[in-house]
Write a protein that holds these residues in place. Structure first.
Motif, PDB file in Angstrom:
ATOM      1  N   THR A 153      35.399  62.325  51.494  1.00 14.79           N
ATOM      2  CA  THR A 153      35.989  62.002  52.786  1.00 14.79           C
ATOM      3  C   THR A 153      37.185  62.886  53.096  1.00 14.79           C
ATOM      4  O   THR A 153      37.747  62.805  54.176  1.00 14.79           O
ATOM      5  CB  THR A 153      36.443  60.533  52.823  1.00 14.79           C
ATOM      6  N   PRO A 162      32.206  61.885  56.449  1.00 12.84           N
ATOM      7  CA  PRO A 162      33.466  61.495  55.803  1.00 12.84           C
ATOM      8  C   PRO A 162      33.982  60.171  56.332  1.00 12.84           C
ATOM      9  O   PRO A 162      34.984  60.109  57.014  1.00 12.84           O
ATOM     10  CB  PRO A 162      34.410  62.638  56.163  1.00 12.84           C
ATOM     11  N   TYR A 221      35.257  56.121  55.832  1.00 15.39           N
ATOM     12  CA  TYR A 221      35.867  55.185  54.894  1.00 15.39           C
ATOM     13  C   TYR A 221      35.070  53.893  54.921  1.00 15.39           C
ATOM     14  O   TYR A 221      35.014  53.212  55.937  1.00 15.39           O
ATOM     15  CB  TYR A 221      37.315  54.905  55.274  1.00 15.39           C
TER      16      TYR A 221
END
Lengths: 250, 253
Positions: free
Chosen positions: B96, A89, A91
């Motif tokens: 995410t 996860p 960015y």
């Protein structure tokens, strides 16, 4: 080996409407133990891990992390938890440093403690050279390692890794396996993977799931072929699968 | 509170890491500057001579400033969906979201953090836009009260857009779907205002329900606490719905 239980899940069940994904599963993890979670696709591994990390509420059962009930006090229990999902996860628009700084802040770390934790995590995952690069520009293997760094950043008691070595080159795989073994000394690790040799290389104990139930739960000492056990349990000894075996031969 | 702020500032910074926020701020500023200059030119060359000597003539603040903020509201109707679509839908698409849901923070903190991050961008945009009317005070007397009411009105309007967009973004994993449905909802609320004003079938209820009616009274320089309450209720309900939606995901059947 210390016998403190860091993670205890009792009678964990999960239904999706009528379909039962996980059926009264018990899972215990001692301090300093690396547990391999195995099973064919659809066996309930992902559901189990989502429940253990508080991303999915179990239909019945309880989960205790480091003695704190995950369902009653999710916020304090999650402090002791590090999780790497199947897709790291991360960015893509942040640099490794910015990203890890954000993760550390989310875990409530301050100033010097944060810098130190980020430095240590980068060192352990060999990320020091790429710290100031954008995550979007990193290779798959590096992204994976950023994901692992994120999971161990706050020094959690329990680390849950979902297929951590996918997409890594053989050298990186060896490094990550070494890292998992290291983590297993102070923390407890749950490792989910399809790669059986990996389990034999790093895990102390194996729990095999099939159709939402535990079919094997034992230490790896004295087991010479995990593959044999896996196929026997999953494809032969399970009566539920016996009749469908003709359709999908193992 | 500290966690909300952490998420908000990171979200705010991430918007500027991509060209998205920069280009949106630039385009909106360019178009509004054009509108502003057009209005100002018209005022100076035509309206001012015509109004000279009249009692209670509408001034610069009434004609130029209100029009600017009205335009800003209308343009943001189309722009806000682009800003809100990324909030949750993009996180879903890139998978995410587990980072936030596994961290020791509550769902409300995540939602409020993301919302506050977007509010920071809205404040930036309104500040940039308000520099234009404020610059008029170099040459004339501005009605500051009226300007303040317009700024507050625009802020509340955009904050309500953002809350609705945040909720619709939480419903889907496709940013485009989130953008389209947000745009549809905002447009619908505007059409509601128009239909409320239409002859024959007009209804006060429609005007009340639409967020544009409340915005217009702010532009007239009227600060009515019932308008304020309308916006606060609108924002609070959409934030609560978002929190409920994300909470339910954990409990999904």
């Amino acid at each position: 080996m210390d016998s403190t239980i860091l993670l205890a899940a009792e009678g964990l069940s999960r239904y999706y409407s009528e379909h039962c994904a996980v059926d009264s599963l018990n899972l215990h993890l001692q301090k300093g133990e690396v547990l391999g979670l195995l099973g064919p696709n659809g066996a309930g591994k992902s559901t189990t891990m989502q429940m253990l990390t508080g991303n999915l509420a179990p239909t019945t059962g309880s989960i205790q992390i480091n003695g704190i009930d995950l369902l009653d006090e999710p916020r304090s229990a999650k402090r002791h938890l590090g999780y790497l999902p199947e897709q790291p996860p991360v960015y893509r628009d942040l640099t490794v440093n910015e990203y890890l700084d954000y993760c550390a802040k989310l875990h409530g770390m301050r100033g010097a403690e944060r810098t130190q934790a980020i430095g240590l995590a980068c060192e352990r995952c060999s990320l020091t050279e790429v710290q100031s690069r954008l995550i979007a520009n990193l290779s798959k293997g590096y992204k994976q390692r950023v994901g692992i760094a994120q999971a161990i950043l706050h020094n959690p008691a329990v680390v849950i890794l979902d297929e951590p070595t996918v997409g890594l080159d053989p050298l990186q795989i060896r490094e990550i396996r070494k890292l998992i073994r290291e983590l297993g000394q102070e923390h407890s690790v749950i490792l989910s993977t399809h790669i059986l040799p990996e389990v034999q290389a790093v895990c102390d104990r194996v729990q095999i799931l099939n159709r939402g139930r535990t079919v094997f739960n034992d230490s790896l000492a004295g087991v010479d072929s995990l593959e044999k056990i896996f196929f026997e349990l999953v494809y032969q000894e399970d009566p539920a699968l016996a009749d469908s075996e003709s359709e999908n031969p193992a | 509170m500290k966690m909300i702020w952490t998420i908000a500032t990171t979200e705010f910074r991430r918007m500027f890491n991509s060209p998205l926020a920069w280009s949106i701020l630039a385009v909106v500023q360019f178009i509004l500057a054009w509108v502003f200059l057009l209005g100002l030119n018209e005022y100076v060359t035509q309206i001012q001579p015509a109004m000279a000597g009249r009692e209670n003539a509408p001034g610069l603040s009434d004609l130029v400033v209100s029009a600017l903020y009205l335009w800003a509201g209308v343009i943001m109707l189309a722009v806000m969906p682009i800003l809100t679509m990324r909030l949750f839908a993009e996180e879903r698409m890139n998978q995410t979201l587990p980072l936030l849901t596994t961290a020791p923070i509550s769902i409300s903190q995540i939602v409020l953090g993301k919302y506050l991050g977007l509010l920071l961008l809205i404040i930036t945009m309104i500040a940039m836009l308000s520099l234009m009317p404020a610059s008029l005070s170099l040459g004339t007397d501005l009605d500051w009260g009226k300007l303040a009411a317009a700024i507050l009105g625009l802020f509340l309007l955009l904050a309500s857009f953002a809350a609705a967009g945040l909720f619709l973004s939480a419903l889907t994993r496709q940013p485009i779907i989130a953008a389209v449905s947000t745009f549809g909802l905002l447009l619908f609320l505007m059409v509601l205002y128009i239909s409320g004003n239409s002859q024959g079938s007009g209804s006060q209820l429609f005007i009340y329900l639409s967020h544009f009616g409340h915005f217009l009274s702010f532009l007239e320089g009227l600060f009515d606490s019932s308008d304020l309450v309308y916006y606060l209720l609108f924002i609070a309900s959409f934030l609560l719905l978002t929190i409920r939606k994300l909470d339910n995901e954990r409990l999904q059947r």
